[in-house]
Design a protein around this motif. Sequence first.
Motif, PDB file in Angstrom:
ATOM      1  N   ILE A   1       0.846  -1.209   0.000  1.00 44.13           N
ATOM      2  CA  ILE A   1       0.000   0.000   0.000  1.00 44.13           C
ATOM      3  C   ILE A   1       0.867   1.239   0.000  1.00 44.13           C
ATOM      4  O   ILE A   1       0.619   2.212  -0.725  1.00 44.13           O
ATOM      5  N   CYS A   2       1.918   1.241   0.826  1.00 41.00           N
ATOM      6  CA  CYS A   2       2.816   2.403   0.858  1.00 41.00           C
ATOM      7  C   CYS A   2       3.468   2.639  -0.496  1.00 41.00           C
ATOM      8  O   CYS A   2       3.580   3.778  -0.969  1.00 41.00           O
ATOM      9  N   ASN A   3       3.897   1.603  -1.137  1.00 34.76           N
ATOM     10  CA  ASN A   3       4.534   1.744  -2.463  1.00 34.76           C
ATOM     11  C   ASN A   3       3.552   2.281  -3.486  1.00 34.76           C
ATOM     12  O   ASN A   3       3.903   3.110  -4.335  1.00 34.76           O
ATOM     13  N   SER A   4       2.310   1.877  -3.351  1.00 33.65           N
ATOM     14  CA  SER A   4       1.295   2.346  -4.289  1.00 33.65           C
ATOM     15  C   SER A   4       1.039   3.827  -4.117  1.00 33.65           C
ATOM     16  O   SER A   4       0.917   4.578  -5.087  1.00 33.65           O
TER      17      SER A   4
ATOM     18  N   ASN B   1       1.893   9.731  -5.896  1.00 33.77           N
ATOM     19  CA  ASN B   1       2.494  11.057  -5.678  1.00 33.77           C
ATOM     20  C   ASN B   1       3.478  11.402  -6.789  1.00 33.77           C
ATOM     21  O   ASN B   1       3.521  12.535  -7.288  1.00 33.77           O
ATOM     22  N   LYS B   2       4.294  10.414  -7.164  1.00 30.52           N
ATOM     23  CA  LYS B   2       5.266  10.658  -8.242  1.00 30.52           C
ATOM     24  C   LYS B   2       4.557  10.971  -9.550  1.00 30.52           C
ATOM     25  O   LYS B   2       4.980  11.844 -10.318  1.00 30.52           O
ATOM     26  N   HIS B   3       3.471  10.348  -9.776  1.00 30.06           N
ATOM     27  CA  HIS B   3       2.738  10.572 -11.024  1.00 30.06           C
ATOM     28  C   HIS B   3       2.139  11.968 -11.061  1.00 30.06           C
ATOM     29  O   HIS B   3       2.147  12.639 -12.106  1.00 30.06           O
ATOM     30  N   ILE B   4       1.648  12.447  -9.902  1.00 27.91           N
ATOM     31  CA  ILE B   4       1.074  13.793  -9.837  1.00 27.91           C
ATOM     32  C   ILE B   4       2.142  14.841 -10.097  1.00 27.91           C
ATOM     33  O   ILE B   4       1.933  15.809 -10.835  1.00 27.91           O
ATOM     34  N   GLU B   5       3.328  14.644  -9.504  1.00 19.47           N
ATOM     35  CA  GLU B   5       4.429  15.583  -9.719  1.00 19.47           C
ATOM     36  C   GLU B   5       4.856  15.612 -11.186  1.00 19.47           C
ATOM     37  O   GLU B   5       5.159  16.671 -11.745  1.00 19.47           O
ATOM     38  N   GLU B   6       4.857  14.511 -11.802  1.00 21.26           N
ATOM     39  CA  GLU B   6       5.256  14.430 -13.216  1.00 21.26           C
ATOM     40  C   GLU B   6       4.262  15.162 -14.099  1.00 21.26           C
ATOM     41  O   GLU B   6       4.646  15.860 -15.049  1.00 21.26           O
ATOM     42  N   LEU B   7       2.966  15.066 -13.755  1.00 16.60           N
ATOM     43  CA  LEU B   7       1.956  15.785 -14.531  1.00 16.60           C
ATOM     44  C   LEU B   7       2.105  17.294 -14.376  1.00 16.60           C
ATOM     45  O   LEU B   7       1.950  18.059 -15.351  1.00 16.60           O
TER      46      LEU B   7
END
Length: 974
Positions: free
Chosen positions: A805-808, A813-819
């Motif tokens: 769950i933590c990894n997910s 979060n990483k995906h939001i920053e990339e967007l």
Amino acid sequence: MASILDEYEDSLYRSASVQQSRASVGIPHSGYVNARLEKETPIFNKQRIDFAPPEKINSLVVSSNQLCMSLGKDTLLRIDLGKPDEPNQVELGRKDEARVYKMFLDHTGSHLLIALNTGECLYLNRSVQKVRALSRWKGHLIESVGWNKFLGSETNTGPILVGTAQGQIYEAEISVSEGSLFSTNPDQYFRQVYTLEEELGPAPVCCLEIERGIEGKFFIIATTRKRLFQFVGKVPEGTEQQGFSSIFALHADHLPSFREFPANLGFSEIAFYTPKLRSNPRSFAWMMGNGVLYGTLDYSRPDSILSDERVWVYPSDIDITVNKPISIVLTQFHFLLLLPDRVKAVCTLNGQVVFQDLFQEKFGLLTRMIKDPTVQQIWIHTEKVVFRYHVQRESRDVWKMYMNMNKFDLAKEYCKDRPECLDIVLAKEAEHCFQNKRYLDSAKCYALTQNYFEEIALKFIEAKQEEALMEFLIKKLSNLKPSEKTQTTLLTTWLTELYLNWLGVLEGDPSQRNLYLDTREKFRTFLSSPKNKDCLFNNRASIYELLASHGDTEHMVYFAVIMQDYERVVAHHCQHDEYDEALNVLSRHRDEKLFYKFSPVLIQHIPKKVVDAWISMGSRLDARNLIPALVNYSQSASTQQINEAIRYMEFCVYQLEETQQAIHNYLLSLYALCRPASLLSYLEQAGTNPNRIHYDLKYALRLCAEHGHHRACVHIYKVMELYEEAVDLALQVDVDLAKSCADLPEDDEELRKKLWLKIARHVVQEEKDVKKAMACLSSCALLKIEDVLPFFPDFVTIDHFKEAICNSLEDYNKHIEELKREMEEATQSAKRIREDIQEMRNKYGSVEPQEKCAACDFPLLNRPFYLFLCGHMFHYDCLLQAVFPNLPAYKQAKLEDLQKKLAATSQPSKSHHRPKDADTISLGKGQQSREQIKADIDDIVAAECVYCGELMIRSIDKPFIDPQKYEEEMQSWL
């Protein structure tokens, strides 16, 4: 046998009828026409020479077409018979009462000796006009001269022999050396070497002849009235010029060998016959008191050259006391005797007079007869007339004489160009051999004659001579023409039956073993003869029946091989369980059809050898045609025997690289049945591209499923791209296998995710292994913890999913920053583009007044123009003209449409009664539309520089002259 003879007689009925019709009109039984179209000329054809001598002829000699004649007392006439119109007359210059006794002319016609009755001798050379006396010869009455044919020339006689009336033999040499200061006498020397004697003392030397044999051996023949002497000896090489004294010296103490006859003519004369293509005489005839001694000359004998001698007595009408012969001349088959009033020709083969020519009294008595040895012409003269005989086709009737003497080989030699005569000789020879029980020789001769076939055949049958009959039939068969097919067929069949009968008789007799083997070899030679091949092939069914009726299977097989009927040969071996021999025949002749036909039988008994033979044939065999044989064999054979079928199929697939689906399917079935370990490796080696797979996927899937080969089924599902079925079946075998299948649909993330979910569900629900389920999440990036959670039971604690769950959440979060970062980059890009657009609107270029159009080279400012960033400038119409032909069809149509619209907007309005406001509005709209049209035209025409853009690159392979206008352009240059 009798029936075959009857058939042959029927086939010859027509030709026999023709022969009978010929016989009815007087044509001989042989079938040849003997009627002569013209009267045959005699062998000895007499011709009187148109010559009237001014004085009586004393003597005449001729040699090499040179004729010399003594006329009267003091005249000598020389004639070159090649130029008879240019005679040469020479005066002897004698004032005394001397008369010409004899004349002698050498073989070249160059040297003439004139013997006078006073014991003197004169010499005349053909190249001079002056007669010269031979002083050393004086006092000798010359009877004969032996010329040297080996060392003589036109100016020198070489050593010669001279015979006198007193019996002495002298050796002499005469040389012509005109112009020489010292050599005044032509006679170089004149020395005695021998004296001939008879029982009463010395006797005249009537004739002399010098001949050379082999190895430097010389033969000298000398005759007196009753004796013929031979002197034989060698003259060392290089000493021939020294003469023949050494030969006579050998006989100084004893007489040489001689032949003597009691009767006496008072003289004798010897004649020789020399063939045209030979330098030495071949036969001789010596005219003496008892008759004519005739024989041949054999130069290989050591001490005597005379051979095959016999004496032919004179004809009954010749009495040597009253009308004795005067001269003799020898031809190939006759000798001619000269009598005072006639000439008689006697055949040397039988001694019979074959020709007689009586001369009229007005010509006077015949004096002498001589022959020119070079041209084979015979000359006869009286004191006032000269005659010449031409010998024509002397051998025309010689064959009859030889035939009557039973010398058939010689008879055939002299009638080989006359088929009607040759047929008579052959028939006589055949009959002679038959009467003497030489049946084989008789059969050979009969086969070459035109006698009736049935008569000869019955003759041998009645004599019970089957071997001779066979020889006759063989020879007759070899002489038949290709068009005589019926006769050829009957003779071939008859011979086959005779051979089989004869072989059957000999085979049962052990004492005739060698004869049996010899006859068998002859029969096989007959069957394999190229000349009989077509006939035997066309009638092979009859020959097979004959062989079968005699039970001769050995020759049936032999004949089948000759006829290339290998199917029959192989079938024979198979019927007798000779499978190795049958396979050897197949392998030797490599006939594909026979392999297909006999392989089902042979593979049941010798499978390994058969497969080896198939492999040796390589690609010449179509493996699809051999599959039925393998199927029948594999159904009843053991696993070890099935391996032979697999071996051949593997050879076809891996060595021959066969792509036929039937072959691959059959190999697949064999693997599935007996070699499961090889099945999967074969499928993997075949690849996963359906277009390059040569077996039937559905058939392979069904086959593997029936035999429970799940891993093979999974592989086939993967090739068929049925990934869900592959994963479902793989989960029954191995989870790792299922994972490898789940990653295959790379382009379909949804399907891949679905497959991984199946694996996760199986791991969770079937194996109940949470750790493995979490491992699935790490193996597939598409799976999230939220996708897997529904599969877990409610009693599972969160501790097992904490890390996942933590990894997910971190991934989210990483995906939001990339967007966010991508949105900022897009904003900056839009800003830079707006700035570039604004900068381009304000960009300009300057044009000088003298600038010219790059296309037409006219001033640029005279008309509307375009200026490109590259620096090229074009008039509007010039650019349009250059660009338009290179535009695609749809752009050309669009450009034409825009030009029409532009032209329409430039025309003034036809209505003059519109309100002012309406015109203003219309003009405003028209102006806006016109600008837009011009902008669209610019986008098409001025999109790029015509010299620097892609248009120039695309036109690099375009010809300078349009192919459709090439002829017109070429004509304009002429």
